[in-house]
Structure formats: structure tokens, C-alpha cells
Design a protein around this motif. Structure first.
Motif, PDB file in Angstrom:
ATOM      1  N   GLN A   1       0.826  -1.209   0.000  1.00 25.77           N
ATOM      2  CA  GLN A   1       0.000   0.000   0.000  1.00 25.77           C
ATOM      3  C   GLN A   1       0.861   1.260   0.000  1.00 25.77           C
ATOM      4  N   LEU A   2       1.912   1.258   0.791  1.00 26.55           N
ATOM      5  CA  LEU A   2       2.813   2.410   0.837  1.00 26.55           C
ATOM      6  C   LEU A   2       3.494   2.627  -0.511  1.00 26.55           C
ATOM      7  N   GLU A   3       3.889   1.548  -1.169  1.00 18.40           N
ATOM      8  CA  GLU A   3       4.529   1.664  -2.472  1.00 18.40           C
ATOM      9  C   GLU A   3       3.543   2.165  -3.522  1.00 18.40           C
ATOM     10  N   THR A   4       2.291   1.720  -3.442  1.00 18.37           N
ATOM     11  CA  THR A   4       1.265   2.201  -4.368  1.00 18.37           C
ATOM     12  C   THR A   4       1.087   3.708  -4.224  1.00 18.37           C
ATOM     13  N   GLY A   5       1.069   4.194  -2.979  1.00 24.17           N
ATOM     14  CA  GLY A   5       0.956   5.631  -2.742  1.00 24.17           C
ATOM     15  C   GLY A   5       2.167   6.386  -3.239  1.00 24.17           C
ATOM     16  N   ARG A   6       3.341   5.853  -2.984  1.00 25.31           N
ATOM     17  CA  ARG A   6       4.579   6.505  -3.444  1.00 25.31           C
ATOM     18  C   ARG A   6       4.596   6.615  -4.963  1.00 25.31           C
ATOM     19  N   PHE A   7       4.222   5.530  -5.634  1.00 22.75           N
ATOM     20  CA  PHE A   7       4.241   5.496  -7.097  1.00 22.75           C
ATOM     21  C   PHE A   7       3.271   6.517  -7.681  1.00 22.75           C
ATOM     22  N   LEU A   8       2.059   6.589  -7.121  1.00 23.72           N
ATOM     23  CA  LEU A   8       1.061   7.527  -7.627  1.00 23.72           C
ATOM     24  C   LEU A   8       1.545   8.961  -7.506  1.00 23.72           C
ATOM     25  N   PHE A   9       2.032   9.330  -6.331  1.00 25.77           N
ATOM     26  CA  PHE A   9       2.415  10.719  -6.094  1.00 25.77           C
ATOM     27  C   PHE A   9       3.773  11.072  -6.696  1.00 25.77           C
ATOM     28  N   ALA A  10       4.496  10.067  -7.199  1.00 25.48           N
ATOM     29  CA  ALA A  10       5.731  10.344  -7.928  1.00 25.48           C
ATOM     30  C   ALA A  10       5.447  10.725  -9.381  1.00 25.48           C
ATOM     31  N   GLY A  11       4.196  10.547  -9.808  1.00 30.47           N
ATOM     32  CA  GLY A  11       3.819  10.876 -11.174  1.00 30.47           C
ATOM     33  C   GLY A  11       3.609  12.372 -11.364  1.00 30.47           C
ATOM     34  N   SER A  12       3.241  12.741 -12.575  1.00 29.82           N
ATOM     35  CA  SER A  12       3.021  14.147 -12.892  1.00 29.82           C
ATOM     36  C   SER A  12       1.834  14.696 -12.115  1.00 29.82           C
ATOM     37  N   CYS A  13       1.923  15.951 -11.736  1.00 28.97           N
ATOM     38  CA  CYS A  13       0.828  16.630 -11.043  1.00 28.97           C
ATOM     39  C   CYS A  13       0.796  18.075 -11.502  1.00 28.97           C
ATOM     40  N   ASP A  14      -0.301  18.475 -12.141  1.00 27.03           N
ATOM     41  CA  ASP A  14      -0.367  19.793 -12.757  1.00 27.03           C
ATOM     42  C   ASP A  14      -1.693  20.474 -12.461  1.00 27.03           C
TER      43      ASP A  14
ATOM     44  N   ARG B   1      -7.571  35.462   1.165  1.00 29.12           N
ATOM     45  CA  ARG B   1      -7.685  36.175  -0.097  1.00 29.12           C
ATOM     46  C   ARG B   1      -8.066  35.236  -1.246  1.00 29.12           C
ATOM     47  N   THR B   2      -7.507  34.030  -1.238  1.00 27.61           N
ATOM     48  CA  THR B   2      -7.799  33.075  -2.292  1.00 27.61           C
ATOM     49  C   THR B   2      -9.201  32.516  -2.101  1.00 27.61           C
ATOM     50  N   LYS B   3     -10.058  32.716  -3.084  1.00 28.43           N
ATOM     51  CA  LYS B   3     -11.459  32.329  -2.938  1.00 28.43           C
ATOM     52  C   LYS B   3     -11.889  31.319  -3.985  1.00 28.43           C
ATOM     53  N   GLN B   4     -10.955  30.658  -4.650  1.00 30.50           N
ATOM     54  CA  GLN B   4     -11.353  29.723  -5.676  1.00 30.50           C
ATOM     55  C   GLN B   4     -10.919  28.303  -5.360  1.00 30.50           C
ATOM     56  N   LEU B   5     -11.625  27.361  -5.973  1.00 29.99           N
ATOM     57  CA  LEU B   5     -11.258  25.957  -5.901  1.00 29.99           C
ATOM     58  C   LEU B   5     -10.216  25.694  -6.976  1.00 29.99           C
ATOM     59  N   ASN B   6      -9.063  25.177  -6.583  1.00 32.06           N
ATOM     60  CA  ASN B   6      -7.991  24.889  -7.529  1.00 32.06           C
ATOM     61  C   ASN B   6      -7.880  23.384  -7.732  1.00 32.06           C
ATOM     62  N   PHE B   7      -7.861  22.960  -8.986  1.00 34.36           N
ATOM     63  CA  PHE B   7      -7.868  21.542  -9.343  1.00 34.36           C
ATOM     64  C   PHE B   7      -6.511  21.135  -9.913  1.00 34.36           C
ATOM     65  N   PHE B   8      -5.977  20.022  -9.403  1.00 35.90           N
ATOM     66  CA  PHE B   8      -4.687  19.507  -9.848  1.00 35.90           C
ATOM     67  C   PHE B   8      -4.848  18.064 -10.323  1.00 35.90           C
ATOM     68  N   ASP B   9      -4.367  17.800 -11.527  1.00 34.99           N
ATOM     69  CA  ASP B   9      -4.446  16.457 -12.105  1.00 34.99           C
ATOM     70  C   ASP B   9      -3.229  15.650 -11.689  1.00 34.99           C
ATOM     71  N   LEU B  10      -3.452  14.551 -10.974  1.00 35.49           N
ATOM     72  CA  LEU B  10      -2.376  13.696 -10.495  1.00 35.49           C
ATOM     73  C   LEU B  10      -2.292  12.453 -11.373  1.00 35.49           C
ATOM     74  N   ALA B  11      -1.372  12.481 -12.322  1.00 38.18           N
ATOM     75  CA  ALA B  11      -1.066  11.340 -13.189  1.00 38.18           C
ATOM     76  C   ALA B  11      -2.280  10.819 -13.950  1.00 38.18           C
ATOM     77  N   GLY B  12      -3.309  11.663 -14.117  1.00 39.76           N
ATOM     78  CA  GLY B  12      -4.507  11.240 -14.829  1.00 39.76           C
ATOM     79  C   GLY B  12      -5.367  10.262 -14.059  1.00 39.76           C
ATOM     80  N   ARG B  13      -5.026  10.016 -12.790  1.00 43.96           N
ATOM     81  CA  ARG B  13      -5.718   8.973 -12.015  1.00 43.96           C
ATOM     82  C   ARG B  13      -6.485   9.519 -10.817  1.00 43.96           C
ATOM     83  N   LEU B  14      -6.123  10.707 -10.378  1.00 45.23           N
ATOM     84  CA  LEU B  14      -6.747  11.310  -9.196  1.00 45.23           C
ATOM     85  C   LEU B  14      -6.646  12.826  -9.329  1.00 45.23           C
ATOM     86  N   VAL B  15      -7.669  13.519  -8.850  1.00 48.76           N
ATOM     87  CA  VAL B  15      -7.661  14.983  -8.868  1.00 48.76           C
ATOM     88  C   VAL B  15      -7.599  15.489  -7.435  1.00 48.76           C
ATOM     89  N   LEU B  16      -6.637  16.365  -7.170  1.00 44.30           N
ATOM     90  CA  LEU B  16      -6.520  17.013  -5.868  1.00 44.30           C
ATOM     91  C   LEU B  16      -7.167  18.388  -5.965  1.00 44.30           C
TER      92      LEU B  16
END
Length: 223
Positions: A17-30, A81-96
Motif C-alpha cells: 500500500q505504501l509503495e502504491t501511494g509513493r508510485f502515484l504521487f511520484a507521477g506528474s501533477c499539474d 484572499r484566495t477564494k477559488q477551488l484549484n484543481f490539480f491532475d495527479l497522473a490522470g488517475r486522481l484529482v486534488l
């Protein structure tokens, strides 16, 4: 019906499980989208995990630490001051989703009401939202605004999990007392996840465990 959730339980994760998490978050995030109004939200896609917390709780630092980026999420120089929801694509598999901070003392009442209204509409109406990570500062007691947000999650019927931030700045006995206080508070809320995770964006404490927790919501790797 009695609530049988164990709020004293510890998080036990396998090496896989820890390796699965590491692998996911090591991917691209934009960063790919920002919404200042509920009508501006992007179409639902990959599973979403949102991050909420007071405007000085260290939310941007935690998101950056999770993803291994220095400035993916940026803190505003003026809390609230920041009043918007910001969306980040994590490796195409999860959105933060970085939610606007709350609890800003200088904000007008109308601004606070607008925040609650927009956040409730997002929480209640987002079909792909899997969990909200609620950040609480390990150094200070739970505030009234924190309790109001927990009640908001209850009303929206969205599962939330508390993460304690800045644990590197707290001595062990003080952290234990704070942890017990949060356990007692969170146990009152039906939408709460029973596991509370202490973290530090500075030392990396809790990051592997949180990555593994969130990876459980991600889309599978495409073959």
C-alpha cells in the motif's frame, strides 16, 4: 444505532500500500482548473480528494510535500484572499482539489457566508468527490470555525478525514493531548473517518501514509 467506529485506531498499512501511494504521487501533477463560482466547475472526471483547512493551517505546504513539488500549491500573502477551488491532475488517475482557506478573522461576514455557500454546493453536488482531508493545526485548539466546517461536512454527507499539521513544532506530550482532543471532537461527527493522521510538511512525517490512503481512491494504472 450505536456508532462502532474506533477513533483510537492506528493506521496500519502494508508495504504494498505504501509503495502504491509513493508510485502515484511520484507521477506528474499539474494545475488545470480554477473555479471561483459553483457554475464554473470542470466536468466530473477522475475521482477527487479535496483539502480544507483554516487559512494559516499549512494546506499549501502539505499539498506540496505530498506531491514532492516546491510551489504546486501557493499560499496567499493575505489569509483568506484566495477564494477559488484549484484543481490539480495527479497522473490522470486522481484529482486534488485545494479549497479556499476559512476562518480568516478580517474577512467580512458576507465573504464568510459566500465561502460556506460555495463549499456546501461543491461538497453536496460533486459526484466524483471521494473524501475531504480536513487539516487542523497540532499547535492550537480546535476553533469554532473548524467545528462549523465539520458540521458542513455532516450536512453534505461527505466523508472527511482529519490530518494534524505542523507536528514537528509540538512536543510529544502536547501532541498527544491535542490528538486526544481531536479524537473526542471528531467522534461527534457522523461524516468523519475514524483515523486521524499526524503529519509534518517539514520532516515528511505522515506523508507516505497519507499518500497510501489517497491512492486507494485513484483510477487503476492503464495497461
Amino acid at each position: 444505532m450505536s456508532d462502532e467506529r474506533d477513533f483510537s485506531a492506528s493506521l496500519e498499512l502494508s508495504p504494498e500500500q505504501l509503495e502504491t501511494g509513493r508510485f502515484l504521487f511520484a507521477g506528474s501533477c499539474d494545475f488545470f482548473y480554477g473555479a471561483q463560482q459553483i457554475g464554473q466547475l470542470p466536468d466530473p472526471g477522475a475521482p477527487e480528494v479535496a483539502f480544507a483547512g483554516r487559512s494559516n493551517v499549512g494546506k499549501s505546504s502539505l499539498i506540496n510535500a505530498l506531491t514532492g513539488r516546491k510551489s504546486l500549491a501557493r499560499a496567499s500573502s493575505e489569509p483568506g484572499r484566495t477564494k477559488q477551488l484549484n484543481f490539480f491532475d495527479l497522473a490522470g488517475r486522481l484529482v486534488l482539489v485545494d479549497m479556499p482557506g476559512y476562518g480568516f478573522a478580517k474577512a467580512a461576514k458576507a465573504v464568510k457566508e459566500d465561502w460556506q455557500g460555495m463549499m456546501f454546493d461543491y461538497l453536496r453536488g460533486r459526484p466524483n468527490l471521494r473524501r475531504v482531508i480536513l487539516l487542523l493545526d497540532a499547535r492550537v485548539e480546535t476553533k469554532a470555525s473548524d467545528r462549523e466546517v465539520m458540521e458542513l461536512f455532516d450536512k453534505a454527507a461527505i466523508n472527511f478525514q482529519v490530518v494534524l499539521t505542523k507536528c514537528d513544532n509540538v512536543k510529544p506530550k502536547a501532541e498527544e493531548a491535542r490528538y486526544r482532543e481531536v479524537v473526542a471532537e471528531v467522534s461527534r461527527h457522523p461524516a468523519a473517518h475514524p483515523l486521524i493522521l499526524p503529519t509534518s510538511s517539514q520532516t515528511g512525517r505522515g506523508m507516505p501514509e497519507l499518500r497510501a490512503e489517497l491512492a486507494a481512491f485513484a483510477l487503476p494504472v492503464q495497461g
